[in-house]
Scaffold this active site. Structure first.
Site, PDB file in Angstrom:
ATOM      1  N   ARG A   1      44.543   3.212 -13.788  1.00  0.00           N
ATOM      2  CA  ARG A   1      45.675   2.658 -13.223  1.00  0.00           C
ATOM      3  C   ARG A   1      46.117   1.482 -14.076  1.00  0.00           C
ATOM      4  NH1 ARG A   1      45.179   7.185 -11.735  1.00  0.00           N
ATOM      5  NH2 ARG A   1      45.251   7.767  -9.700  1.00  0.00           N
TER       6      ARG A   1
ATOM      7  N   SER B   1      50.942   4.983  -3.480  1.00  0.00           N
ATOM      8  CA  SER B   1      49.689   4.714  -3.322  1.00  0.00           C
ATOM      9  C   SER B   1      49.693   3.040  -3.564  1.00  0.00           C
ATOM     10  CB  SER B   1      48.541   5.103  -3.876  1.00  0.00           C
ATOM     11  OG  SER B   1      48.507   6.729  -3.711  1.00  0.00           O
TER      12      SER B   1
ATOM     13  N   GLU C   1      47.850  -1.547  -6.661  1.00  0.00           N
ATOM     14  CA  GLU C   1      48.468  -0.910  -7.640  1.00  0.00           C
ATOM     15  C   GLU C   1      49.712  -1.340  -8.244  1.00  0.00           C
ATOM     16  OE1 GLU C   1      48.564   3.281  -8.113  1.00  0.00           O
ATOM     17  OE2 GLU C   1      46.624   3.669  -7.131  1.00  0.00           O
TER      18      GLU C   1
END
Length: 342
Positions: free
Chosen positions: A168, A242, A338
């Site tokens: 990520r 998320s 994130e």
């Protein structure tokens, strides 16, 4: 001759971010071609302003007021550009919607991207986050991209190594943040396709449908159904998907935690560490379905924070920090967010 820039002042970004935060941009430009970026760089006043590069706004938590030049990337177009003995190379402009691009590759008879179905955002934002789901990351099929460099005024080509992809993450979140504008991305899709069914719920969904030899489209449809059943639609409930990365911990910490929490799920990594499920950790702290002010933890998936109505960026940050503190106190594990805070 260049067309004059259509600069807008004090523009609401409410409908341009999936969390539904009522942010206001000091200046705003919709970017549809490379020439506009060259014009911005040539304008001393615009070039000196802080910049925010905006794609689909789905991995972003905005401040209420942005004293910046917001550039919404809207270049469009996708095509098959080449092939060799192993791969078909497909190209997509940065403003293309990611999910629609994935569906297009499947319609063209090309497998590989199906596990990344229904991820929100744009093609240009995908390398920044190195998006991933169900055992596949964007970098698995990435070949190269082109980007405009505000520092030099040049269009550069960056391969996988230059992008510094990791879980990520990429160089676009760090050294190149708001300096590089991704224009176009090229992917290499395999001619000999193999299904990626590492995650049990995908395989179980296919078995339940009586599909023993799934095609890419079958996997895509199964993943779309699973995601819709677990995750809120940003059009109905503001969210950024998320919110926390699944943490990677040492084998020693994982073994210690397993003695206390035998139900804890972990996945072995190539470096000897273990990936834990952030959603499970958050749920164990009691946050699932709970709220702090106008921001809450989604009742179906603890990994997702949601806007309960009128939430601010500061309130989102406050809840995220409280969850991080509680997980750290209970498990000794630090969660990383994130989305990008801007």
């Amino acid at each position: 001759m260049n067309t004059p820039l259509s600069l807008q002042k004090n523009i609401s970004l409410l409908k341009l971010n999936s969390f539904g935060i009522a942010a206001q941009a000091l200046a705003f430009l919709r970017i549809e071609n490379e020439q506009q970026l060259t014009q911005i760089r040539a304008d001393a006043q615009l070039a000196a302003m802080p910049r925010l590069i905006l794609g689909g706004g789905s991995n972003l938590v905005l401040s209420d007021k942005l004293d910046a030049l917001v550039l919404q990337i809207a270049m469009m177009g996708k095509q098959i550009v080449a092939e060799d003995n192993e791969f078909v190379f497909v190209s997509a402009a940065a403003g293309e919607t990611w999910h629609e691009f994935v569906l297009w590759t499947l319609q063209e008879g090309l497998g590989g991207m199906e596990n990344l179905s229904l991820i929100p955002g744009t093609v240009g934002a995908a390398p920044i986050q190195n998006i991933g789901a169900y055992g596949v990351e964007m970098q698995d099929y990435f070949h190269h991209l082109t980007a405009f460099d505000f520092l030099t005024g040049e269009v550069v080509t960056l391969d996988k190594q230059a992008c510094q992809f990791s879980y990520r993450d990429s160089i676009f979140k760090h050294d190149y943040r708001d300096r590089m504008v991704i224009l176009n991305v090229v992917f290499a899709l395999p001619k000999i396709w193999q299904p990626r069914l590492n995650y049990g719920d995908v395989a179980q969904s296919l078995v339940a449908q009586g599909i023993s030899a799934p095609a890419p489209k079958d996997i895509s449809e199964a993943i779309i159904a699973i995601r819709r059943s677990k995750l809120p639609d940003p059009a109905e409930i503001g969210n950024a998907g998320s919110f926390f990365k699944n943490p990677i911990v040492s084998a020693e910490l994982r073994d210690s935690l397993l003695t206390q929490y035998p139900a804890m799920v972990s996945y072995a990594q190539t470096d000897g560490g273990y990936k834990l499920a952030a959603g499970w950790l958050i749920e164990q702290t009691g946050w699932k379905g709970k709220a702090l002010g106008k921001v809450g933890v989604y009742h179906k998936q603890a990994l997702v924070l949601v806007n309960l109505g009128g939430a601010t960026g500061a309130e989102v940050r406050q809840l995220a920090q409280q969850i991080q503190a509680d997980v750290k106190a209970k498990f000794g594990v630090r969660l990383e967010v994130e989305p990008v805070f801007a």
